[in-house]
Design a protein around this motif. Structure first.
Motif, mmCIF file in Angstrom:
data_model
loop_
_atom_site.group_PDB
_atom_site.id
_atom_site.type_symbol
_atom_site.label_atom_id
_atom_site.label_comp_id
_atom_site.label_asym_id
_atom_site.label_seq_id
_atom_site.Cartn_x
_atom_site.Cartn_y
_atom_site.Cartn_z
ATOM 1 N N GLN A 1 13.347 6.072 13.543
ATOM 2 C CA GLN A 1 14.080 5.640 14.423
ATOM 3 C C GLN A 1 13.348 4.498 15.217
ATOM 4 N N THR A 2 13.815 3.754 15.971
ATOM 5 C CA THR A 2 13.228 2.707 16.468
ATOM 6 C C THR A 2 11.948 2.825 17.204
ATOM 7 N N HIS A 3 11.725 3.932 18.011
ATOM 8 C CA HIS A 3 10.454 4.115 18.851
ATOM 9 C C HIS A 3 9.366 4.753 17.701
ATOM 10 N N GLN A 4 9.605 4.848 16.473
ATOM 11 C CA GLN A 4 8.764 5.577 15.612
ATOM 12 C C GLN A 4 7.959 4.894 14.704
ATOM 13 N N CYS A 5 7.190 5.343 14.071
ATOM 14 C CA CYS A 5 6.238 4.696 13.133
ATOM 15 C C CYS A 5 6.248 5.386 11.702
ATOM 16 N N LEU A 6 6.019 4.802 10.616
ATOM 17 C CA LEU A 6 6.079 5.477 9.536
ATOM 18 C C LEU A 6 4.502 5.464 9.011
ATOM 19 N N LEU A 7 3.980 6.546 8.623
ATOM 20 C CA LEU A 7 2.567 6.712 8.210
ATOM 21 C C LEU A 7 2.598 7.220 6.908
ATOM 22 N N MET A 8 2.056 6.569 5.918
ATOM 23 C CA MET A 8 1.896 6.902 4.469
ATOM 24 C C MET A 8 0.667 6.794 3.903
ATOM 25 N N THR A 9 0.377 7.497 2.761
ATOM 26 C CA THR A 9 -0.807 7.237 1.891
ATOM 27 C C THR A 9 -1.178 5.848 1.457
ATOM 28 N N GLU A 10 -2.288 5.681 1.360
ATOM 29 C CA GLU A 10 -2.742 4.217 0.664
ATOM 30 C C GLU A 10 -2.089 4.009 -0.771
ATOM 31 N N LYS A 11 -1.983 5.023 -1.464
ATOM 32 C CA LYS A 11 -1.508 5.121 -2.911
ATOM 33 C C LYS A 11 0.243 4.679 -2.670
ATOM 34 N N ASP A 12 0.883 5.331 -1.703
ATOM 35 C CA ASP A 12 2.312 4.949 -1.410
ATOM 36 C C ASP A 12 2.295 3.516 -0.986
ATOM 37 N N ALA A 13 1.393 2.928 -0.078
ATOM 38 C CA ALA A 13 1.516 1.747 0.569
ATOM 39 C C ALA A 13 1.260 0.358 -0.479
ATOM 40 N N VAL A 14 0.650 0.677 -1.736
ATOM 41 C CA VAL A 14 0.559 -0.258 -2.666
ATOM 42 C C VAL A 14 2.046 -0.562 -3.401
ATOM 43 N N LYS A 15 2.925 0.267 -3.136
ATOM 44 C CA LYS A 15 4.315 0.267 -3.742
ATOM 45 C C LYS A 15 5.384 -0.270 -2.561
#
Length: 333
Positions: free
Chosen positions: A276-290
């Motif tokens: 949602q608008t007030h939230q952030c999405l946190l992922m792994t570094e392996k996901d981030a490269v994609k």
């Protein structure tokens, strides 16, 4: 469900047991065929170190590859990495990977390794082709192969196996009734065993994954986890619960934990719907490269580093360094 089957907690593994026997017979025959010389294997002109595993699923192998690359570089060695490039499809092979290479061509792990280490990386379905591509481009002292313990067509000088210290080997059976690519007895012939989490046993090297600061995918800004707004955590790795457990160990409780299949191909629309608008999405570094090419301002990733300890650690690095320097001196004569 598959975790319950492989752990032995579900009796359904018995239904898959006949297929496991077939898998085991085939994999054992393949290895025997190379040992007896019925099938030819290829030796690279420089030392090859395999970092692999005995089980399916994520064991933390890529952080070990990155750690080993950096440790050998600190000892003055020129290091390259090869991979099968699972999840990628290039127009031609071998593909020399850079930090800018699309993961759709190289796969996520090779791009991650290239970004973190800046060493030469090559992918090809046949690892010999990848090795030859690297050596045609520049001179190297050692090549590390990311995975490939069971790829016996490529000879290796040292073998390092990464083990999930919590799950270990489940019920001990071959795929598909259990998680094993090879039986645990294979460990008797490897040069080092690195145990990720759990309790390391005698002769094993203990490893933990040490998280750094969160990094914004768009701006590159860094922040500690407790500085981030309410978050949704996602992971598309071999064993997503490891990422979520890391967050909990840091005192972070996401509002949602979303697991994707390993090597999942993300879309912008798919990930936009997660927060949602007030939230952030946190992922792994392996996901981030994609996801960098279509990232939003509220997307972050958490890099982790392998932290290793144990009496066998110095001996492993000294052995590999001696192997490589001796080979380099021999070639220069």
């Amino acid at each position: 469900m598959i975790e319950r089957i492989w752990s032995g907690r579900s009796p359904l593994w018995l239904l898959l047991w006949p297929l496991s026997l077939l898998y085991g017979a085939i994999s054992s025959l393949i290895r025997l065929s190379y040992q007896r010389g019925w099938r030819k294997s290829w030796r690279a002109p420089c030392p090859v170190v395999v970092v692999g595993n005995l089980t399916a699923g994520g064991n933390g192998k890529t952080p070990v590859v990155i750690w080993l690359v950096q440790a050998l570089q600190q000892r003055g060695l020129r290091v390259g990495v090869v991979s099968r490039g699972y999840g990628g499809k290039a127009e031609r092979y071998p593909l020399l990977v850079t930090a800018e290479t699309p993961t759709s061509q190289a796969g996520d792990e090779p791009v991650l390794i290239a970004q973190r280490t800046q060493v030469p990386v090559a992918v090809a379905p046949q690892r010999r082709m990848a090795v030859e591509g690297l050596l045609a481009a520049q001179e190297l002292d050692v090549i590390i192969t990311d995975d490939g313990l069971q790829h016996y067509a490529l000879q290796r000088d040292r073998e390092i196996v990464v083990v999930d210290g919590v799950r270990r080997f489940g019920n001990g059976w071959w795929l598909p009734a259990g998680p094993m690519r090879e039986r645990a007895s294979r460990l008797q012939s490897v040069n080092a065993i690195i145990v990720n989490g759990g309790e390391a046993q005698a002769g094993e090297i203990a490893m933990t994954l040490r998280p750094g600061k969160a990094v914004n995918l768009v701006s590159g800004e860094t922040a500690s986890l407790d500085q981030l707004p309410e978050m949704v955590a996602m992971a598309g790795i071999g064993h997503p619960p490891r990422f979520f457990n890391t967050l909990q160990q840091q005192g972070i409780q996401p509002v949602a934990e979303i697991a994707f299949a390993d090597h999942h191909a993300y879309s912008e629309e798919e990930l936009q719907r997660l927060t949602q608008t007030h939230q952030c999405l946190l992922m792994t570094e392996k996901d981030a490269v994609k996801c960098r090419s279509f990232a939003r301002d509220n997307w972050w990733y958490l890099p982790v580093d392998a932290d290793l300890s144990g009496a066998s650690l110095d001996a492993l690095l000294a052995d590999v360094t001696q192997l490589c320097t001796t080979a380099r001196d021999t070639r220069s004569r």
